[in-house]
Design a protein around this motif. Structure first.
Motif, PDB file in Angstrom:
ATOM      1  N   THR A  90      -8.059   1.404  -2.031  1.00  0.00           N
ATOM      2  CA  THR A  90      -8.502   1.149  -3.394  1.00  0.00           C
ATOM      3  C   THR A  90      -7.293   0.624  -4.163  1.00  0.00           C
ATOM      4  OG1 THR A  90      -7.989   3.382  -4.154  1.00  0.00           O
ATOM      5  CG2 THR A  90     -10.239   2.986  -3.385  1.00  0.00           C
ATOM      6  N   THR A 121       0.838  -1.196   0.000  1.00  0.00           N
ATOM      7  CA  THR A 121       0.000   0.000   0.000  1.00  0.00           C
ATOM      8  C   THR A 121       0.874   1.247   0.000  1.00  0.00           C
ATOM      9  OG1 THR A 121      -1.705  -1.181   1.228  1.00  0.00           O
ATOM     10  CG2 THR A 121      -1.840   1.212   1.238  1.00  0.00           C
ATOM     11  N   ASP A 144       0.645   5.802  -0.194  1.00  0.00           N
ATOM     12  CA  ASP A 144      -0.217   6.926   0.155  1.00  0.00           C
ATOM     13  C   ASP A 144      -0.658   7.731  -1.057  1.00  0.00           C
ATOM     14  OD1 ASP A 144      -0.227   6.444   2.942  1.00  0.00           O
ATOM     15  OD2 ASP A 144       1.754   7.365   3.110  1.00  0.00           O
ATOM     16  N   VAL A 145       0.196   7.807  -2.066  1.00  0.00           N
ATOM     17  CA  VAL A 145      -0.102   8.561  -3.273  1.00  0.00           C
ATOM     18  C   VAL A 145       0.073   7.639  -4.469  1.00  0.00           C
ATOM     19  CG1 VAL A 145       0.566  10.530  -4.703  1.00  0.00           C
ATOM     20  CG2 VAL A 145       0.722  10.694  -2.213  1.00  0.00           C
ATOM     21  N   ALA A 146      -0.938   7.580  -5.312  1.00  0.00           N
ATOM     22  CA  ALA A 146      -0.902   6.666  -6.458  1.00  0.00           C
ATOM     23  C   ALA A 146      -0.336   7.341  -7.694  1.00  0.00           C
ATOM     24  CB  ALA A 146      -2.306   6.165  -6.764  1.00  0.00           C
ATOM     25  N   GLY A 152      -7.566   2.468  -9.443  1.00  0.00           N
ATOM     26  CA  GLY A 152      -8.785   3.215  -9.130  1.00  0.00           C
ATOM     27  C   GLY A 152      -9.970   2.344  -8.750  1.00  0.00           C
ATOM     28  N   VAL A 195      -3.754   1.869  -2.679  1.00  0.00           N
ATOM     29  CA  VAL A 195      -3.516   3.246  -2.266  1.00  0.00           C
ATOM     30  C   VAL A 195      -4.536   3.585  -1.183  1.00  0.00           C
ATOM     31  CG1 VAL A 195      -4.980   4.258  -4.088  1.00  0.00           C
ATOM     32  CG2 VAL A 195      -3.125   5.603  -3.085  1.00  0.00           C
ATOM     33  N   ARG A 196      -4.075   4.333  -0.183  1.00  0.00           N
ATOM     34  CA  ARG A 196      -4.978   4.779   0.882  1.00  0.00           C
ATOM     35  C   ARG A 196      -5.777   5.981   0.395  1.00  0.00           C
ATOM     36  NH1 ARG A 196      -0.328   3.784   3.372  1.00  0.00           N
ATOM     37  NH2 ARG A 196      -0.290   2.136   4.925  1.00  0.00           N
ATOM     38  N   THR A 197      -7.064   5.941   0.606  1.00  0.00           N
ATOM     39  CA  THR A 197      -7.934   7.085   0.296  1.00  0.00           C
ATOM     40  C   THR A 197      -8.785   7.367   1.519  1.00  0.00           C
ATOM     41  OG1 THR A 197      -9.734   5.701  -0.542  1.00  0.00           O
ATOM     42  CG2 THR A 197      -8.063   6.385  -2.143  1.00  0.00           C
ATOM     43  N   ASP A 198      -9.555   8.435   1.466  1.00  0.00           N
ATOM     44  CA  ASP A 198     -10.447   8.755   2.577  1.00  0.00           C
ATOM     45  C   ASP A 198     -11.481   7.658   2.783  1.00  0.00           C
ATOM     46  OD1 ASP A 198      -9.108  11.120   2.988  1.00  0.00           O
ATOM     47  OD2 ASP A 198     -10.451  12.285   1.703  1.00  0.00           O
ATOM     48  N   GLY A 199     -11.836   6.963   1.712  1.00  0.00           N
ATOM     49  CA  GLY A 199     -12.823   5.895   1.787  1.00  0.00           C
ATOM     50  C   GLY A 199     -12.232   4.525   2.074  1.00  0.00           C
TER      51      GLY A 199
END
Length: 176
Positions: free
Chosen positions: A165, A93, A95-97, A169, A158-162
């Motif tokens: 993912t 994982t 943090d930025v994709a 994407g 990637v870590r997202t607010d949700g």
């Protein structure tokens, strides 16, 4: 009769001999590998076996390494079907994709590539090819194992607010 300053012993059978140091190959062949190992441990084992194989000219050791590699590839078959543990998900994982920076150029899936590696290993175990062909097959096996390891250790999430993912994407309903 011995002098008092001599370094010669009267009874050579009493001498302690130095233990023979195991070769790296022997140590590698004795290392256990099984279903309790995670995906990355199995991949590392495969890589160690093929690294030793490509550098080795001893027929007996090559056969033993091929046998261990084939067994490791069978353990990998199981590892590819089991869910990823949390510590591996974390390692896969970011943090930025940046999608173009992570996925390798493989056009085939991991299981198919694993089967190609198994087929090449079995071919080496059969010992039906010329030394030159064996060298080429070993080189190809080395390249495919390294491609497989690189692909499977490449970040996927990637870590997202949700939540997590896929880097591409897609949502991650169930990991692995």
């Amino acid at each position: 009769m011995a002098n008092t300053n001599t370094t010669t012993t009267a009874r050579p059978e009493i001498l302690c001999t130095q233990p023979v140091i195991e070769s790296a190959i022997t140590t590698l062949l004795k290392t256990p590998l099984g279903a309790t190992h995670d995906l990355f441990q199995v991949l590392d084992a495969c890589q160690h076996y093929v690294d030793a194989l490509i550098e080795n000219d001893d027929n007996t050791e090559r056969m033993a390494l091929c046998g261990r590699l084939l067994a490791a590839l069978e353990v990998l078959k199981v590892a590819l079907k089991t869910p990823l543990p949390a510590h591996l998900i974390e390692r896969l994982t970011v943090d930025v994709a940046e999608p173009n920076n992570y996925r390798g150029p493989l056009s085939t899936d991991s299981e198919t590539l694993r089967e190609y590696c198994s087929a090449l290993t079995i071919l080496l175990l059969q010992r039906q090819q010329s030394p030159e062909q064996e060298e080429h097959i070993t080189g190809l096996l080395f390249e495919l194992i390294n491609l497989l390891v690189e692909d499977l250790k490449t970040p996927r999430f990637v870590r997202t607010d949700g939540g997590l993912t896929m880097i591409s994407g897609e949502a991650v309903p169930g990991i692995h």
